[in-house]
Design a protein around this motif. Structure first.
Motif, short mmCIF file in Angstrom:
data_model
loop_
_atom_site.label_atom_id
_atom_site.label_comp_id
_atom_site.label_asym_id
_atom_site.label_seq_id
_atom_site.Cartn_x
_atom_site.Cartn_y
_atom_site.Cartn_z
N ILE A 92 0.86 -1.19 0.00
CA ILE A 92 0.00 0.00 0.00
C ILE A 92 0.90 1.23 0.00
O ILE A 92 1.92 1.28 0.69
N THR A 93 0.52 2.25 -0.77
CA THR A 93 1.30 3.49 -0.76
C THR A 93 0.92 4.31 0.47
O THR A 93 -0.25 4.53 0.75
N LYS A 94 1.95 4.77 1.17
CA LYS A 94 1.74 5.56 2.40
C LYS A 94 1.59 7.04 2.08
O LYS A 94 1.13 7.82 2.92
N MET A 95 1.96 7.45 0.86
CA MET A 95 1.87 8.85 0.49
C MET A 95 1.35 8.96 -0.93
O MET A 95 1.34 8.00 -1.68
N GLY A 96 0.89 10.17 -1.30
CA GLY A 96 0.40 10.39 -2.65
C GLY A 96 -0.77 11.35 -2.64
O GLY A 96 -1.12 11.95 -1.62
N ASP A 97 -1.41 11.47 -3.79
CA ASP A 97 -2.54 12.38 -3.92
C ASP A 97 -3.65 11.69 -4.69
O ASP A 97 -3.83 11.89 -5.88
N PRO A 98 -4.51 10.89 -4.00
CA PRO A 98 -4.41 10.56 -2.57
C PRO A 98 -3.55 9.33 -2.35
O PRO A 98 -3.21 8.62 -3.30
N PRO A 99 -3.21 9.05 -1.08
CA PRO A 99 -2.49 7.82 -0.77
C PRO A 99 -3.43 6.63 -0.79
O PRO A 99 -4.64 6.79 -0.95
N GLY A 100 -2.89 5.43 -0.60
CA GLY A 100 -3.74 4.25 -0.50
C GLY A 100 -3.82 3.40 -1.74
O GLY A 100 -4.64 2.49 -1.80
N ASP A 101 -2.96 3.64 -2.76
CA ASP A 101 -2.91 2.72 -3.89
C ASP A 101 -2.44 1.36 -3.37
O ASP A 101 -1.58 1.29 -2.49
N VAL A 102 -2.98 0.30 -3.94
CA VAL A 102 -2.69 -1.04 -3.41
C VAL A 102 -2.36 -1.99 -4.55
O VAL A 102 -2.90 -1.87 -5.65
N ALA A 103 -1.45 -2.92 -4.29
CA ALA A 103 -1.07 -3.95 -5.26
C ALA A 103 -0.59 -5.17 -4.50
O ALA A 103 -0.22 -5.09 -3.32
N ILE A 104 -0.61 -6.31 -5.19
CA ILE A 104 -0.03 -7.54 -4.63
C ILE A 104 1.34 -7.73 -5.26
O ILE A 104 1.47 -7.68 -6.49
N TYR A 105 2.35 -7.92 -4.42
CA TYR A 105 3.69 -8.15 -4.96
C TYR A 105 3.68 -9.49 -5.71
O TYR A 105 3.31 -10.52 -5.13
N PRO A 106 4.05 -9.50 -6.99
CA PRO A 106 3.86 -10.69 -7.84
C PRO A 106 4.57 -11.93 -7.31
O PRO A 106 5.66 -11.85 -6.71
N LEU A 107 3.93 -13.07 -7.56
CA LEU A 107 4.47 -14.35 -7.09
C LEU A 107 5.76 -14.73 -7.81
O LEU A 107 6.53 -15.55 -7.29
#
Length: 467
Positions: A296-311
């Motif tokens: 999850i991104t802790k900063m940004g405009d807005p923060p909170g982008d989310v991804a799964i680190y690839p297998l």
């Protein structure tokens, strides 16, 4: 354009043979008295005024020239109907003067004679933009000179056919623009569709019928983020502070680093990847990320982008302003938590606990106390299956939209090319031979234009407007 590629009833020539090519000018930019509000002075254009401009005719730019500014510059008034053609930064913007208008030096303007339809010329100059760009010279930016502008090719049909071509292009390109507008709006619709799917997923509506069919009660329970994390010591945390990881620690090979930009783009690895040494990797054990972890991104405009680190990616180290979460699969599946965090509902919670002036940042302590509503594991599995099925459908539509946009973007130039090869009016010529032969022919028209230009007395081309 060779004569072999145009109808025998048409004529080939150069722009300088039929039109006056006139440049513009700019008064001293530092003197505000040289300029005026649009509509209150002398209409004046810069290439920036045509950036994104989609209309054929233009009456003024973002600002006018005052009389003093006009008199102190080399700007010249173009008559109504002139073709305004940007010759630098960039080359090839084109519009028709809706009234008397002047331009800055970033234009080569074409004052057309009687016998050349301005709408026809507008579409023609749109069609040769690539050619004009290829003739540009210069180091800081490409530009075509007045001498080069005069040598640009021009295809001259009989006047009646010029008007027929312009009318048909107005209709066809309006249809293309309408299709393009609808296509350009589809990505936003697909984005709303995905969010509506997520909203239904995290509220239980997506599996409402499933619960009835399987006689499953609506039994969702709130879990804190920190309670969803594995019991491992470092299953939930953020990237190291600058004192623990500096730019000087970066290497060209070793153990990869994960940056905020990669989480936003859902793209990990590549040419821009940075690495740390094995010793640094071991030192930053608390900040390691493993395949399958949620980021999850802790900063940004807005923060909170989310991804799964690839297998398929190796273990890595998250950098500052990245949050990692290793989910306890006995309580929730990683994919269900991931889709829950993608929802607008959760993103709003993240925004509420963020603060900062220049950029919003998530408070990690507050983030750990956010909660997610979690159903049973079987229902989570069904929700994930349905979300992925619907997202796959949206992805297919997205791909087709992108392909269609590519086709439509090429369609305009394709239609213009057909028009100036005479293909749009082939049948019209057969039905209107009297309008394109004899005194109405392109050959006769070109000779009249040449004769009239030759008989014109030399004159000062700077048509200064009287005060």
């Amino acid at each position: 354009m060779s004569e072999a590629s145009i109808p025998k009833e048409w004529s080939d020539c150069q722009v300088g043979m039929i039109a006056d090519v006139i440049a513009g000018g700019t008064p001293k930019a530092g003197n505000p008295d040289n300029f005026a509000e649009p509509g209150s002075g002398i209409a004046w254009l810069t290439p920036a005024d045509l950036s994104g401009y989609k209309q054929k005719f233009i009456s003024h730019g973002a600002r006018d020239l005052s009389q003093a500014g006009y008199d102190s510059s080399s700007a010249k008034l173009m008559p109504k109907g002139s073709i305004l053609f940007s010759s630098r930064a960039p080359i090839g913007y084109v519009a028709v003067a809706a009234n008397e208008i002047s331009t800055n030096q970033g234009f080569k303007n074409f004052v057309l004679p009687n016998g050349v339809d301005s709408s026809y010329a507008y579409f023609y100059f749109r069609s040769i933009r690539d050619l004009a760009e290829s003739l540009g010279t210069g180091t800081t930016f490409k530009e075509i000179s007045g001498a080069t502008a005069k040598t640009l090719p021009f295809v001259l049909p009989p006047l009646a056919e010029q008007k027929e071509i312009a009318t048909r292009l107005d209709d066809l390109l309006a249809q293309v623009d309408s299709v393009k507008t609808r296509l350009d709006g589809l990505p936003a619709i697909l984005k709303r569709f995905r969010q509506s799917v997520l909203a239904a997923a995290v509220s239980g509506k997506l599996t409402e019928e499933w619960r009835k069919e399987n006689k499953v009660a609506f039994d969702w329970n709130p879990f804190l983020i920190e309670d969803l994390a594995c019991e491992k010591k470092y299953s939930l945390g953020i990237g190291p502070f600058g004192s623990n990881l500096k730019v000087t620690d970066y290497r060209d090979h070793g153990h990869p680093l994960v940056f905020v930009r990669e989480i936003r783009a859902h793209s990990f690895g590549g040419e821009g990847t940075k690495f740390v040494s094995t010793s640094k990797f071991n030192e930053l054990k608390a900040h390691r990320v493993e395949p399958g972890n949620i980021l999850i991104t802790k900063m940004g405009d807005p923060p909170g982008d989310v991804a799964i680190y690839p297998l398929d990616r190796p273990k890595a180290v998250i950098t500052a302003d990245c949050i990692k979460l290793s989910v306890d699969e006995s309580k929730a599946t990683t994919n269900f938590v991931y889709y829950s965090m993608m929802s607008e509902c959760f993103r709003a919670k993240v925004f509420d606990i963020s603060g900062g002036v220049a950029q919003q940042k998530v408070n990690l302590k507050k983030f750990k106390k956010l909660n997610l509503d979690i159903p049973s594991l079987p229902e989570q599995a069904e929700i994930v299956r349905r979300v992925e099925e619907l997202f796959a459908f949206a992805d297919q539509v997205d791909l087709r939209v992108t392909e269609a946009q590519g086709h439509v973007n090429h369609l305009t130039q394709s239609i213009l090319a057909k028009a100036f090869r005479g293909e749009l009016t082939e049948q019209w010529r057969k039905e209107n031979s009297d309008l394109i032969t004899g005194e109405n022919s392109a050959t006769a028209l070109l000779e009249r234009i040449k004769s009239e230009r030759a008989n014109q007395k030399p004159k000062n081309k700077t048509r200064k407007k009287k005060a």
